[in-house]
Design a protein around this motif. Structure first.
Motif, PDB file in Angstrom:
ATOM      1  N   UNK A 168       0.828  -1.211   0.000  1.00  0.00           N
ATOM      2  CA  UNK A 168       0.000   0.000   0.000  1.00  0.00           C
ATOM      3  C   UNK A 168       0.860   1.258   0.000  1.00  0.00           C
ATOM      4  N   UNK A 169       1.763   1.352   0.959  1.00  0.00           N
ATOM      5  CA  UNK A 169       2.658   2.508   1.058  1.00  0.00           C
ATOM      6  C   UNK A 169       4.081   1.988   0.971  1.00  0.00           C
ATOM      7  N   UNK A 170       4.606   1.945  -0.248  1.00  0.00           N
ATOM      8  CA  UNK A 170       5.889   1.281  -0.485  1.00  0.00           C
ATOM      9  C   UNK A 170       7.032   2.083   0.135  1.00  0.00           C
ATOM     10  N   UNK A 171       7.498   1.606   1.293  1.00  0.00           N
ATOM     11  CA  UNK A 171       8.585   2.273   2.000  1.00  0.00           C
ATOM     12  C   UNK A 171       9.565   1.225   2.520  1.00  0.00           C
ATOM     13  N   UNK A 172      10.340   0.600   1.644  1.00  0.00           N
ATOM     14  CA  UNK A 172      11.261  -0.449   2.095  1.00  0.00           C
ATOM     15  C   UNK A 172      12.415   0.130   2.903  1.00  0.00           C
ATOM     16  N   UNK A 173      12.822  -0.591   3.918  1.00  0.00           N
ATOM     17  CA  UNK A 173      14.016  -0.251   4.684  1.00  0.00           C
ATOM     18  C   UNK A 173      14.547  -1.542   5.298  1.00  0.00           C
ATOM     19  N   UNK A 174      15.743  -1.513   5.896  1.00  0.00           N
ATOM     20  CA  UNK A 174      16.333  -2.745   6.431  1.00  0.00           C
ATOM     21  C   UNK A 174      15.452  -3.474   7.435  1.00  0.00           C
TER      22      UNK A 174
END
Length: 239
Positions: free
Chosen positions: A115-121
């Protein structure tokens, strides 16, 4: 009207409702493959298209599992592959608990990676934990969520995979002699060192290592790396 029956199947000879562990393991293997493909696509090809579709399916599948596993797509596909094998029945209650934990893990993944594409480690780490759980169930028939069931629930689980919930004495074929213990320890240490060497001593010789390092870098470190790269390209230009 029959979409919401009692959870699990009633099988003669069992005092609780049960599910077929064989199809659950097959489904876990299929989901692990999907998660692995999504991870490699993200790291190697820098695209999250496959992962978005897979996580959507994964979330919906686990929601159906905790409502009524008879209609969970992955379990039905797993059943197709193991339908000619003798069922291995396990308690339905602890499997539902474990799949509930899986759904809890899936919801934030669905929000932040679909939905809210916010990739992080941290979010990638959640995906890796999910893959770890799927692998253990598929490869070793170890349901970690089922083990957690006994920590939180007053009523202890019964009919666990491999009969681990019921006390039993190991047979000789299940024990390790001294030489086997040494070989096992050397194998584990070697595997751990090999993994360490892959991520450190090989430096940036593989695309995977490069992408993993970049993934865990801060914005400032990425800017510095890009600056050094641009500076090197500028110095190598012919005037």
């Amino acid at each position: 009207m029959g979409f919401l029956p009692e959870y699990g199947e009633k099988v003669a000879g069992y005092d609780v409702r049960v599910l077929n562990e064989r199809e659950a393991r097959a489904a876990a293997a299929l989901l692990f493959v999907g998660a692995f493909i999504g991870l490699t696509n993200g790291v190697m090809l820098q695209t999250a298209v496959f992962s978005k579709y897979f996580i959507t399916f994964f979330t919906l599948d686990f929601l159906i599992r905790i409502v009524n596993p008879r209609y969970a797509p992955s379990l039905m596909v797993g059943r197709f592959f193991v339908q000619n094998q003798t069922p291995e029945y396990v308690g339905a209650t602890q499997k539902r608990f474990a799949w509930g934990l899986g759904f809890i893990i899936a919801v934030p993944m669905f929000y932040y990676l679909v939905i809210s594409f916010e990739p992080n480690p941290l979010k990638v780490l959640v995906c890796l934990i999910c893959m770890f759980l799927l692998f253990f169930e598929a490869a070793f028939s170890i349901c970690i969520g089922c083990k957690l069931f006994n920590l939180f629930m007053k009523e202890k689980a019964t009919h666990c995979p491999g009969g681990v919930c019921e006390f039993r004495v190991k047979e000789d074929v299940q024990k390790f002699n001294p030489l086997q213990k040494i070989i096992l320890i050397v194998t584990v240490v070697g595997a751990l060192y090999g993994t360490y060497a892959y991520f450190t001593e090989l430096k940036d010789r593989t695309i995977f290592v490069k992408k993993m390092k970049e993934l865990f870098m801060s914005d400032k470190a990425l800017e510095q790396m890009q600056y050094e790269k641009d500076l090197e390209e500028f110095d190598n230009e012919d005037f």
